[in-house]
Design a protein around this motif. Structure first.
Motif, PDB file in Angstrom:
ATOM      1  N   VAL A 128       0.818  -1.214   0.000  1.00 46.78           N
ATOM      2  CA  VAL A 128       0.000   0.000   0.000  1.00 46.78           C
ATOM      3  C   VAL A 128       0.856   1.270   0.000  1.00 46.78           C
ATOM      4  O   VAL A 128       0.769   2.083  -0.916  1.00 46.78           O
ATOM      5  CB  VAL A 128      -0.954   0.016   1.227  1.00 46.78           C
ATOM      6  CG1 VAL A 128      -1.806   1.285   1.211  1.00 46.78           C
ATOM      7  CG2 VAL A 128      -1.840  -1.219   1.248  1.00 46.78           C
ATOM      8  N   ALA A 129       1.660   1.437   1.051  1.00 47.08           N
ATOM      9  CA  ALA A 129       2.352   2.713   1.240  1.00 47.08           C
ATOM     10  C   ALA A 129       3.410   2.980   0.181  1.00 47.08           C
ATOM     11  O   ALA A 129       3.473   4.080  -0.386  1.00 47.08           O
ATOM     12  CB  ALA A 129       2.970   2.758   2.644  1.00 47.08           C
ATOM     13  N   MET A 130       4.277   1.994  -0.092  1.00 47.75           N
ATOM     14  CA  MET A 130       5.312   2.192  -1.098  1.00 47.75           C
ATOM     15  C   MET A 130       4.737   2.392  -2.496  1.00 47.75           C
ATOM     16  O   MET A 130       5.178   3.291  -3.229  1.00 47.75           O
ATOM     17  CB  MET A 130       6.312   1.041  -1.074  1.00 47.75           C
ATOM     18  CG  MET A 130       7.460   1.180  -2.063  1.00 47.75           C
ATOM     19  SD  MET A 130       8.444   2.687  -1.867  1.00 47.75           S
ATOM     20  CE  MET A 130       9.345   2.302  -0.369  1.00 47.75           C
ATOM     21  N   GLU A 168      -7.926  16.176  -6.358  1.00 42.90           N
ATOM     22  CA  GLU A 168      -7.305  16.655  -5.120  1.00 42.90           C
ATOM     23  C   GLU A 168      -7.526  15.714  -3.948  1.00 42.90           C
ATOM     24  O   GLU A 168      -6.601  15.441  -3.177  1.00 42.90           O
ATOM     25  CB  GLU A 168      -7.828  18.044  -4.782  1.00 42.90           C
ATOM     26  CG  GLU A 168      -7.125  18.656  -3.575  1.00 42.90           C
ATOM     27  CD  GLU A 168      -7.565  20.080  -3.317  1.00 42.90           C
ATOM     28  OE1 GLU A 168      -7.135  20.639  -2.287  1.00 42.90           O
ATOM     29  OE2 GLU A 168      -8.326  20.622  -4.129  1.00 42.90           O
ATOM     30  N   ALA A 169      -8.742  15.210  -3.792  1.00 44.09           N
ATOM     31  CA  ALA A 169      -9.024  14.317  -2.662  1.00 44.09           C
ATOM     32  C   ALA A 169      -8.159  13.062  -2.729  1.00 44.09           C
ATOM     33  O   ALA A 169      -7.601  12.618  -1.714  1.00 44.09           O
ATOM     34  CB  ALA A 169     -10.503  13.944  -2.649  1.00 44.09           C
ATOM     35  N   LEU A 170      -8.035  12.499  -3.933  1.00 45.89           N
ATOM     36  CA  LEU A 170      -7.197  11.309  -4.115  1.00 45.89           C
ATOM     37  C   LEU A 170      -5.736  11.651  -3.874  1.00 45.89           C
ATOM     38  O   LEU A 170      -5.003  10.888  -3.226  1.00 45.89           O
ATOM     39  CB  LEU A 170      -7.387  10.752  -5.526  1.00 45.89           C
ATOM     40  CG  LEU A 170      -6.509   9.555  -5.905  1.00 45.89           C
ATOM     41  CD1 LEU A 170      -6.773   8.372  -4.983  1.00 45.89           C
ATOM     42  CD2 LEU A 170      -6.736   9.163  -7.371  1.00 45.89           C
ATOM     43  N   SER A 171      -5.296  12.789  -4.368  1.00 43.48           N
ATOM     44  CA  SER A 171      -3.902  13.203  -4.204  1.00 43.48           C
ATOM     45  C   SER A 171      -3.528  13.353  -2.736  1.00 43.48           C
ATOM     46  O   SER A 171      -2.454  12.903  -2.301  1.00 43.48           O
ATOM     47  CB  SER A 171      -3.671  14.525  -4.940  1.00 43.48           C
ATOM     48  OG  SER A 171      -2.351  14.982  -4.740  1.00 43.48           O
ATOM     49  N   VAL A 172      -4.422  13.956  -1.948  1.00 39.15           N
ATOM     50  CA  VAL A 172      -4.149  14.144  -0.516  1.00 39.15           C
ATOM     51  C   VAL A 172      -4.089  12.793   0.200  1.00 39.15           C
ATOM     52  O   VAL A 172      -3.191  12.540   1.011  1.00 39.15           O
ATOM     53  CB  VAL A 172      -5.225  15.049   0.124  1.00 39.15           C
ATOM     54  CG1 VAL A 172      -5.056  15.081   1.650  1.00 39.15           C
ATOM     55  CG2 VAL A 172      -5.143  16.460  -0.435  1.00 39.15           C
ATOM     56  N   ALA A 173      -5.037  11.912  -0.131  1.00 36.82           N
ATOM     57  CA  ALA A 173      -5.059  10.589   0.511  1.00 36.82           C
ATOM     58  C   ALA A 173      -3.793   9.799   0.174  1.00 36.82           C
ATOM     59  O   ALA A 173      -3.183   9.172   1.056  1.00 36.82           O
ATOM     60  CB  ALA A 173      -6.301   9.821   0.067  1.00 36.82           C
ATOM     61  N   VAL A 174      -3.391   9.820  -1.092  1.00 30.96           N
ATOM     62  CA  VAL A 174      -2.183   9.106  -1.517  1.00 30.96           C
ATOM     63  C   VAL A 174      -0.948   9.698  -0.843  1.00 30.96           C
ATOM     64  O   VAL A 174      -0.031   8.975  -0.439  1.00 30.96           O
ATOM     65  CB  VAL A 174      -2.037   9.148  -3.047  1.00 30.96           C
ATOM     66  CG1 VAL A 174      -0.677   8.617  -3.476  1.00 30.96           C
ATOM     67  CG2 VAL A 174      -3.142   8.324  -3.710  1.00 30.96           C
ATOM     68  N   THR A 175      -0.929  11.012  -0.698  1.00 31.81           N
ATOM     69  CA  THR A 175       0.201  11.673  -0.036  1.00 31.81           C
ATOM     70  C   THR A 175       0.316  11.239   1.423  1.00 31.81           C
ATOM     71  O   THR A 175       1.420  11.017   1.932  1.00 31.81           O
ATOM     72  CB  THR A 175       0.058  13.211  -0.119  1.00 31.81           C
ATOM     73  OG1 THR A 175       0.029  13.609  -1.496  1.00 31.81           O
ATOM     74  CG2 THR A 175       1.211  13.906   0.588  1.00 31.81           C
ATOM     75  N   ALA A 226       1.837   7.855   1.354  1.00 31.33           N
ATOM     76  CA  ALA A 226       3.238   7.916   0.938  1.00 31.33           C
ATOM     77  C   ALA A 226       4.136   8.383   2.076  1.00 31.33           C
ATOM     78  O   ALA A 226       5.246   7.877   2.258  1.00 31.33           O
ATOM     79  CB  ALA A 226       3.380   8.845  -0.264  1.00 31.33           C
ATOM     80  N   LYS A 227       3.660   9.337   2.857  1.00 25.22           N
ATOM     81  CA  LYS A 227       4.478   9.905   3.924  1.00 25.22           C
ATOM     82  C   LYS A 227       4.745   8.926   5.065  1.00 25.22           C
ATOM     83  O   LYS A 227       5.710   9.098   5.815  1.00 25.22           O
ATOM     84  CB  LYS A 227       3.830  11.177   4.469  1.00 25.22           C
ATOM     85  CG  LYS A 227       3.965  12.369   3.526  1.00 25.22           C
ATOM     86  CD  LYS A 227       3.403  13.640   4.124  1.00 25.22           C
ATOM     87  CE  LYS A 227       3.646  14.830   3.205  1.00 25.22           C
ATOM     88  NZ  LYS A 227       3.109  16.097   3.755  1.00 25.22           N
TER      89      LYS A 227
END
Length: 314
Positions: A45-47, A191-198, A201-202
């Motif tokens: 998931v994260a990587m 944007e919503a997807l981008s924030v969730a993925v970020t 990722a972090k």
């Protein structure tokens, strides 16, 4: 002195988190279940979220360097062959040979490497690292299977279709495939997807580094230490020095050279121990190689960064 301080500032935060993982495991704050589950979350998931996020941010056509990918492929294959030829002189035990070869070849580029690159060049360089990761992971997986089966003279079912399926189903490859349309067409991710993925990722690097620390096993290091030491010298000194020098001769500088250096200089991946255990290779030797390379890379990577930076290559 300034370059030395820079090198230590790049490497030490990564290994402080690994050290924290060791302390948390010994304090029973985290256990093997946590490490196992968190490792699955990181890999599945994260990587992939990190790879997706970084590739979406860049113009893939501009960032993709075929020559760099080919050099990494050639270097990895050369390392694989050299390690195989050397281990034939050191031991006749097929279980030892497989663990030695894989431990000498398989870099922890995805976790330790990304952390070092982030500290060294900032978040922009992670895009270059993510592209290279997506191309090198399938090679690591295929070579690992060959290394762990061929020395034991087992029948290998590595047909073309099975190998292709093994590559495509890798979560990092899937992340690359999904991210490519956004990168090539320069379409913005919602944007919503981008924030969730970020967010996902972090959490990749700190969670993975804690897992590495918790996975290190100091109890078995007295056994098979000679082979582990030779593999460590190859993994941390001989191979990175030769292949980084080759990259310099090819004209690589700055971030591109740094990514190549880190890929070849990082310690052996924890996955090598997991695969060795699953495929009835010498898991203790594999674990010792992971341990020694992880501890030794604190010195070798700091020194390598210091030398390359002092010479003005990045």
């Amino acid at each position: 002195m300034q370059n030395l301080i820079f090198s230590l500032n790049v490497v030490s935060p990564v290994f402080l988190i690994i050290l924290l993982g060791i302390v948390l495991k010994r304090s029973h704050i985290i256990d093997d279940t946590f490490i196992s589950v968190s490792s699955k979350v990181v890999f599945n998931v994260a990587m992939p979220a990190l790879v997706f996020n970084e590739i979406c941010r860049i113009d893939f056509r501009a960032a993709f360097d075929l020559k760099q990918v080919l050099w990494v492929y050639a270097g990895t294959l050369a390392v694989f062959i050299c390690a195989w030829l050397l281990v034939l002189l050191l031991t006749r035990d097929g279980r030892d040979q497989g663990a030695f070869i894989q431990g000498s070849v398989r870099s922890n580029y995805a976790i330790v490497g990304f952390s070092i690159i982030l500290n060294m060049f900032g978040s922009n360089a992670l895009s270059l690292a993510a592209i290279l990761l997506a191309f090198i992971m399938p090679v690591y997986n295929v070579l690992a299977v060959v290394a762990l089966t061929a020395p034991l003279n087992r029948e290998r079912h590595l047909g073309a279709l099975k190998t292709l399926f093994m590559i495509i189903k890798n979560p990092l490859i899937l992340a690359l495939i999904v991210a490519l349309p956004f990168s090539l067409s320069r379409i913005n991710v919602p944007e919503a997807l981008s924030v969730a993925v970020t967010y996902l990722a972090k959490m990749t690097l700190p969670l993975a580094l804690l897992g590495i620390g918790g996975s290190l096993n100091f109890a078995s290091v007295k056994k098979d230490w000679r082979l582990a030491l030779v593999a460590t010298i190859l993994r941390l000194i001989v191979f990175p020095a030769a292949l980084t020098y080759g990259a310099i001769c090819l004209g690589y500088r700055g971030e591109s050279l740094g990514v190549i250096f880190v890929l070849f200089a990082t310690p052996t991946a924890i996955a090598s121990f997991i695969m060795a255990k699953a495929m009835n290779s010498n898991a203790e030797l594999a674990g010792n190689i992971v341990l020694l390379t992880t501890l030794g890379s604190v010195v070798t990577m700091s020194l390598g960064i210091f030398i390359i930076r002092t010479l003005g290559y990045f």
